[in-house]
Design a protein around this motif. Structure first.
Motif, mmCIF file in Angstrom:
data_model
loop_
_atom_site.group_PDB
_atom_site.id
_atom_site.type_symbol
_atom_site.label_atom_id
_atom_site.label_comp_id
_atom_site.label_asym_id
_atom_site.label_seq_id
_atom_site.Cartn_x
_atom_site.Cartn_y
_atom_site.Cartn_z
ATOM 1 N N SER A 64 0.961 -1.058 -0.012
ATOM 2 C CA SER A 64 -0.106 0.029 0.053
ATOM 3 C C SER A 64 0.911 1.196 0.125
ATOM 4 O O SER A 64 2.146 1.190 0.427
ATOM 5 C CB SER A 64 -1.061 0.153 1.250
ATOM 6 O OG SER A 64 -0.179 0.217 2.393
ATOM 7 N N ALA A 65 0.097 2.345 -0.422
ATOM 8 C CA ALA A 65 0.905 3.583 -0.585
ATOM 9 C C ALA A 65 1.639 4.118 1.111
ATOM 10 O O ALA A 65 2.510 4.597 1.184
ATOM 11 C CB ALA A 65 0.106 4.902 -0.928
ATOM 12 N N ASP A 66 0.664 3.606 1.777
ATOM 13 C CA ASP A 66 1.214 4.166 3.438
ATOM 14 C C ASP A 66 2.352 3.149 3.780
ATOM 15 O O ASP A 66 3.204 3.662 4.474
ATOM 16 C CB ASP A 66 0.024 3.524 4.474
ATOM 17 C CG ASP A 66 -1.165 4.522 4.427
ATOM 18 O OD1 ASP A 66 -1.084 5.564 3.622
ATOM 19 O OD2 ASP A 66 -2.184 3.936 4.734
ATOM 20 N N GLU A 67 2.721 1.914 3.259
ATOM 21 C CA GLU A 67 3.742 1.039 3.628
ATOM 22 C C GLU A 67 5.188 1.331 2.823
ATOM 23 O O GLU A 67 6.034 0.688 2.919
ATOM 24 C CB GLU A 67 3.398 -0.330 3.634
ATOM 25 C CG GLU A 67 2.088 -0.865 4.691
ATOM 26 C CD GLU A 67 1.836 -2.033 4.430
ATOM 27 O OE1 GLU A 67 1.397 -2.831 5.298
ATOM 28 O OE2 GLU A 67 1.426 -2.418 3.165
ATOM 29 N N LEU A 68 4.895 2.104 1.442
ATOM 30 C CA LEU A 68 5.859 2.177 0.600
ATOM 31 C C LEU A 68 6.995 2.766 0.936
ATOM 32 O O LEU A 68 8.010 2.288 0.654
ATOM 33 C CB LEU A 68 5.342 2.920 -0.741
ATOM 34 C CG LEU A 68 6.428 3.015 -1.864
ATOM 35 C CD1 LEU A 68 6.696 1.390 -2.432
ATOM 36 C CD2 LEU A 68 5.745 3.710 -3.030
ATOM 37 N N ASP A 69 6.880 3.722 1.859
ATOM 38 C CA ASP A 69 8.280 4.479 2.146
ATOM 39 C C ASP A 69 9.035 3.501 3.015
ATOM 40 O O ASP A 69 10.157 3.571 3.122
ATOM 41 C CB ASP A 69 7.892 5.883 3.053
ATOM 42 C CG ASP A 69 7.428 6.955 2.298
ATOM 43 O OD1 ASP A 69 7.773 6.889 1.082
ATOM 44 O OD2 ASP A 69 6.805 7.964 2.446
ATOM 45 N N GLU A 70 8.490 2.756 4.214
ATOM 46 C CA GLU A 70 9.021 1.929 4.765
ATOM 47 C C GLU A 70 9.831 0.748 4.077
ATOM 48 O O GLU A 70 11.030 0.504 4.494
ATOM 49 C CB GLU A 70 8.188 1.329 5.857
ATOM 50 C CG GLU A 70 8.954 0.291 6.788
ATOM 51 C CD GLU A 70 7.840 -0.060 7.840
ATOM 52 O OE1 GLU A 70 8.367 -0.942 8.690
ATOM 53 O OE2 GLU A 70 6.748 0.179 7.926
ATOM 54 N N GLU A 71 8.989 0.223 3.167
ATOM 55 C CA GLU A 71 9.527 -0.974 2.092
ATOM 56 C C GLU A 71 10.761 -0.358 1.475
ATOM 57 O O GLU A 71 11.901 -0.981 1.394
ATOM 58 C CB GLU A 71 8.620 -1.337 1.377
ATOM 59 C CG GLU A 71 8.749 -2.329 0.358
ATOM 60 C CD GLU A 71 8.687 -3.717 1.223
ATOM 61 O OE1 GLU A 71 9.398 -4.695 0.429
ATOM 62 O OE2 GLU A 71 8.194 -3.811 2.173
ATOM 63 N N LEU A 72 10.664 0.906 0.950
ATOM 64 C CA LEU A 72 11.756 1.252 0.326
ATOM 65 C C LEU A 72 12.989 1.774 1.216
ATOM 66 O O LEU A 72 14.177 1.258 0.661
ATOM 67 C CB LEU A 72 11.670 2.635 -0.648
ATOM 68 C CG LEU A 72 10.467 2.248 -1.950
ATOM 69 C CD1 LEU A 72 10.205 3.677 -2.374
ATOM 70 C CD2 LEU A 72 11.161 1.340 -2.805
ATOM 71 N N ALA A 73 12.732 2.227 2.169
ATOM 72 C CA ALA A 73 13.928 2.307 3.210
ATOM 73 C C ALA A 73 14.536 0.787 3.655
ATOM 74 O O ALA A 73 15.846 0.924 3.722
ATOM 75 C CB ALA A 73 13.465 2.908 4.519
ATOM 76 N N ASP A 74 13.890 -0.069 3.634
ATOM 77 C CA ASP A 74 14.397 -1.322 4.089
ATOM 78 C C ASP A 74 15.148 -1.942 2.949
ATOM 79 O O ASP A 74 16.326 -2.573 3.091
ATOM 80 C CB ASP A 74 13.116 -2.415 4.086
ATOM 81 C CG ASP A 74 12.586 -2.361 5.734
ATOM 82 O OD1 ASP A 74 13.018 -1.568 6.469
ATOM 83 O OD2 ASP A 74 11.504 -2.970 5.863
ATOM 84 N N TRP A 75 14.836 -1.838 1.776
ATOM 85 C CA TRP A 75 15.499 -2.211 0.568
ATOM 86 C C TRP A 75 16.691 -1.501 0.517
ATOM 87 O O TRP A 75 17.789 -1.967 0.302
ATOM 88 C CB TRP A 75 14.719 -1.703 -0.977
ATOM 89 C CG TRP A 75 13.431 -2.812 -1.150
ATOM 90 C CD1 TRP A 75 12.996 -3.738 -0.146
ATOM 91 C CD2 TRP A 75 12.490 -2.740 -2.032
ATOM 92 N NE1 TRP A 75 11.878 -4.355 -0.812
ATOM 93 C CE2 TRP A 75 11.969 -3.635 -2.014
ATOM 94 C CE3 TRP A 75 12.430 -1.728 -3.266
ATOM 95 C CZ2 TRP A 75 10.619 -3.928 -2.809
ATOM 96 C CZ3 TRP A 75 11.467 -2.109 -4.207
ATOM 97 C CH2 TRP A 75 10.331 -2.918 -3.848
ATOM 98 N N SER A 76 16.784 -0.137 0.889
ATOM 99 C CA SER A 76 17.947 0.785 0.903
ATOM 100 C C SER A 76 18.824 0.061 1.688
ATOM 101 O O SER A 76 20.144 0.092 1.776
ATOM 102 C CB SER A 76 17.710 2.197 1.066
ATOM 103 O OG SER A 76 16.859 2.795 0.003
ATOM 104 N N GLU A 77 18.438 -0.650 2.962
ATOM 105 C CA GLU A 77 19.400 -1.109 4.046
ATOM 106 C C GLU A 77 19.701 -2.337 3.765
ATOM 107 O O GLU A 77 20.469 -2.951 4.549
ATOM 108 C CB GLU A 77 18.687 -1.158 5.292
ATOM 109 C CG GLU A 77 18.358 0.480 5.851
ATOM 110 C CD GLU A 77 17.579 0.429 6.968
ATOM 111 O OE1 GLU A 77 17.740 -0.431 7.874
ATOM 112 O OE2 GLU A 77 16.833 1.308 7.209
#
Length: 64
Positions: free
Chosen positions: A19-32
């Motif tokens: 969901s759009a609400d979870e996307l920022d957290e998901e992308l931050a995880d991928w970056s880590e």
């Protein structure tokens, strides 16, 4: 994906739309270099050719 730790079982995988609400957290995880699955954090470990061959033999994995 396979969990090789004999004590823990990898939960059933679930896949879906983020969901759009979870996307920022998901992308931050991928970056880590991590991903979350059912409340747990995982970090993939890429094996070299020799390590991968040894893991295939040890765990009975096949590439069929």
């Amino acid at each position: 994906m396979s969990c090789v730790d004999p004590i823990q079982q990898l939960p059933n995988l679930d896949d879906g739309i983020i969901s759009a609400d979870e996307l920022d957290e998901e992308l931050a995880d991928w970056s880590e270099g991590i991903f979350r699955l059912r409340g747990r954090r995982f970090s993939p470990v890429w094996l070299g050719e020799e390590e991968a061959d040894a893991a295939h033999k040890e765990h009975g994995w096949s590439i069929d």
